[in-house]
Design a protein around this motif. Sequence first.
Motif, mmCIF file in Angstrom:
data_model
loop_
_atom_site.group_PDB
_atom_site.id
_atom_site.type_symbol
_atom_site.label_atom_id
_atom_site.label_comp_id
_atom_site.label_asym_id
_atom_site.label_seq_id
_atom_site.Cartn_x
_atom_site.Cartn_y
_atom_site.Cartn_z
ATOM 1 N N VAL A 81 36.301 37.331 39.723
ATOM 2 C CA VAL A 81 37.337 37.242 38.773
ATOM 3 C C VAL A 81 38.303 36.617 39.335
ATOM 4 C CG1 VAL A 81 38.270 39.625 39.575
ATOM 5 C CG2 VAL A 81 38.986 38.875 37.381
ATOM 6 N N ASN A 82 39.390 36.305 38.820
ATOM 7 C CA ASN A 82 40.652 35.126 39.547
ATOM 8 C C ASN A 82 41.905 36.252 38.881
ATOM 9 O OD1 ASN A 82 42.510 33.392 40.695
ATOM 10 N ND2 ASN A 82 42.134 32.266 38.704
ATOM 11 N N LEU A 83 42.229 36.927 39.937
ATOM 12 C CA LEU A 83 43.443 37.762 39.905
ATOM 13 C C LEU A 83 44.333 37.716 41.151
ATOM 14 C CD1 LEU A 83 42.226 40.759 37.635
ATOM 15 C CD2 LEU A 83 43.578 39.059 36.701
ATOM 16 N N PRO A 84 45.591 37.811 40.946
ATOM 17 C CA PRO A 84 46.397 37.584 42.250
ATOM 18 C C PRO A 84 46.119 38.705 43.132
ATOM 19 C CG PRO A 84 47.881 37.913 40.412
ATOM 20 C CD PRO A 84 46.372 37.757 39.930
ATOM 21 N N PHE A 85 45.808 39.928 42.836
ATOM 22 C CA PHE A 85 45.522 40.954 43.713
ATOM 23 C C PHE A 85 44.326 41.115 44.349
ATOM 24 C CE2 PHE A 85 45.582 42.388 39.085
ATOM 25 C CZ PHE A 85 44.657 42.985 39.197
ATOM 26 N N VAL A 86 43.336 40.221 43.918
ATOM 27 C CA VAL A 86 41.850 40.281 44.235
ATOM 28 C C VAL A 86 41.526 39.261 45.405
ATOM 29 C CG1 VAL A 86 39.491 40.196 43.313
ATOM 30 C CG2 VAL A 86 41.316 41.587 41.933
ATOM 31 N N SER A 87 40.814 39.748 46.220
ATOM 32 C CA SER A 87 40.346 38.479 47.406
ATOM 33 C C SER A 87 39.386 37.625 46.556
ATOM 34 C CB SER A 87 39.909 39.254 48.653
ATOM 35 O OG SER A 87 39.247 38.248 49.162
ATOM 36 N N PRO A 88 39.692 36.245 46.613
ATOM 37 C CA PRO A 88 38.619 35.437 46.263
ATOM 38 C C PRO A 88 37.346 35.362 47.028
ATOM 39 C CG PRO A 88 40.471 34.158 47.404
ATOM 40 C CD PRO A 88 40.822 35.582 47.349
ATOM 41 N N VAL A 89 37.375 36.132 48.232
ATOM 42 C CA VAL A 89 36.342 35.959 49.152
ATOM 43 C C VAL A 89 35.437 37.024 48.932
ATOM 44 C CG1 VAL A 89 35.643 36.224 51.679
ATOM 45 C CG2 VAL A 89 37.732 34.874 51.123
ATOM 46 N N ASP A 90 35.722 38.398 48.898
ATOM 47 C CA ASP A 90 34.840 39.606 48.652
ATOM 48 C C ASP A 90 35.187 40.418 47.523
ATOM 49 O OD1 ASP A 90 37.309 40.686 49.616
ATOM 50 O OD2 ASP A 90 36.342 41.383 51.363
ATOM 51 N N ILE A 93 40.325 44.569 46.359
ATOM 52 C CA ILE A 93 41.740 44.497 45.586
ATOM 53 C C ILE A 93 42.793 45.001 46.841
ATOM 54 C CG2 ILE A 93 43.203 45.803 44.145
ATOM 55 C CD1 ILE A 93 41.244 45.950 42.277
ATOM 56 N N ASP A 94 43.812 44.084 46.860
ATOM 57 C CA ASP A 94 44.921 44.379 47.741
ATOM 58 C C ASP A 94 46.078 45.244 47.235
ATOM 59 O OD1 ASP A 94 47.185 44.166 49.388
ATOM 60 O OD2 ASP A 94 47.635 42.121 49.449
ATOM 61 N N PRO A 95 45.756 46.502 47.970
ATOM 62 C CA PRO A 95 46.601 47.707 47.241
ATOM 63 C C PRO A 95 48.259 47.476 47.279
ATOM 64 C CG PRO A 95 45.746 48.422 49.516
ATOM 65 C CD PRO A 95 45.166 46.973 49.049
ATOM 66 N N THR A 96 48.478 46.544 47.997
ATOM 67 C CA THR A 96 50.025 46.151 48.107
ATOM 68 C C THR A 96 50.501 45.441 47.097
ATOM 69 O OG1 THR A 96 49.821 44.203 49.743
ATOM 70 C CG2 THR A 96 49.953 46.355 50.732
ATOM 71 N N ARG A 97 49.408 44.762 46.320
ATOM 72 C CA ARG A 97 49.745 43.836 45.206
ATOM 73 C C ARG A 97 49.418 44.360 43.724
ATOM 74 N NH1 ARG A 97 47.888 37.733 46.588
ATOM 75 N NH2 ARG A 97 49.606 37.415 45.069
ATOM 76 N N LEU A 101 48.119 50.881 42.806
ATOM 77 C CA LEU A 101 47.594 51.353 44.018
ATOM 78 C C LEU A 101 48.739 51.650 45.054
ATOM 79 C CD1 LEU A 101 44.411 49.497 44.448
ATOM 80 C CD2 LEU A 101 44.508 51.843 43.998
ATOM 81 N N SER A 102 49.592 50.682 44.952
ATOM 82 C CA SER A 102 50.785 50.954 45.853
ATOM 83 C C SER A 102 51.827 51.843 45.544
ATOM 84 C CB SER A 102 51.612 49.417 45.677
ATOM 85 O OG SER A 102 52.425 49.239 44.512
ATOM 86 N N GLN A 103 51.730 52.233 44.258
ATOM 87 C CA GLN A 103 52.625 53.430 43.841
ATOM 88 C C GLN A 103 51.724 54.924 43.446
ATOM 89 O OE1 GLN A 103 54.772 52.081 40.465
ATOM 90 N NE2 GLN A 103 55.665 50.419 41.681
ATOM 91 N N TRP A 104 50.455 54.690 44.493
ATOM 92 C CA TRP A 104 49.598 56.028 44.377
ATOM 93 C C TRP A 104 50.406 57.082 44.329
ATOM 94 C CZ3 TRP A 104 44.789 56.307 42.747
ATOM 95 C CH2 TRP A 104 44.102 57.169 42.861
ATOM 96 N N ILE A 117 44.477 48.025 36.217
ATOM 97 C CA ILE A 117 43.831 47.017 36.546
ATOM 98 C C ILE A 117 43.661 46.160 34.781
ATOM 99 C CG2 ILE A 117 41.747 45.839 37.144
ATOM 100 C CD1 ILE A 117 41.225 47.781 39.244
ATOM 101 N N ARG A 118 43.203 46.821 33.998
ATOM 102 C CA ARG A 118 43.083 46.210 32.727
ATOM 103 C C ARG A 118 44.348 45.821 32.285
ATOM 104 N NH1 ARG A 118 42.313 47.443 27.045
ATOM 105 N NH2 ARG A 118 40.524 46.222 26.204
ATOM 106 N N ARG A 119 45.406 46.539 32.472
ATOM 107 C CA ARG A 119 46.743 46.306 31.931
ATOM 108 C C ARG A 119 47.136 45.115 32.590
ATOM 109 N NH1 ARG A 119 49.118 51.029 33.320
ATOM 110 N NH2 ARG A 119 48.434 52.020 31.546
ATOM 111 N N GLU A 120 47.020 44.914 33.806
ATOM 112 C CA GLU A 120 47.399 43.894 34.414
ATOM 113 C C GLU A 120 46.795 42.427 34.151
ATOM 114 O OE1 GLU A 120 49.678 43.124 37.022
ATOM 115 O OE2 GLU A 120 50.523 44.897 36.499
#
Length: 138
Positions: A81-90, A93-97, A101-104, A117-120
């Motif tokens: 998937v191509n989303l700004p908070f997902v690493s294109p390598v592996d 999900i970057d929890p800071t983005r 997750l960042s407001q857990w 995630i679906r909302r994003e």
Amino acid sequence: MARIPRNFRLLEELEKGEKGIGDGSCSYGLMDSDDIMMSNWNGTILGPGHTVHENRIYSLKIMCGDDYPDRPPTVHFLSRVNLPFVSPVDGKIDPTRLNVLSQWGRDSSIETILVGIRREMATANNRKLLQPPEGSTF
């Protein structure tokens, strides 16, 4: 107020996931029913309508550590998937983005993550992003 132990909390989440409680656009369950620590989970997100994700099914893996639910789990997309908070390598999900997750908080859950995630995916910035071929994986 008493704190619910990790395994009791995860048992509640497992029961909820197995019963399909929620909005139906996301599902989740244990990767292995013999996982007595309830650490490794599968998640599925149905792509939101009227976006490039519509009619796509995304698979994720979720790892709940020993400090769950005090700390969020680690989440990886298995489906490309191509989303700004997902690493294109592996697919991690970057929890800071990702706000969910960042407001857990201790009252957050696996379902909260998948719905977030679906909302994003449906936001103005993400709804039209060019996506990898359907069915490709990390």
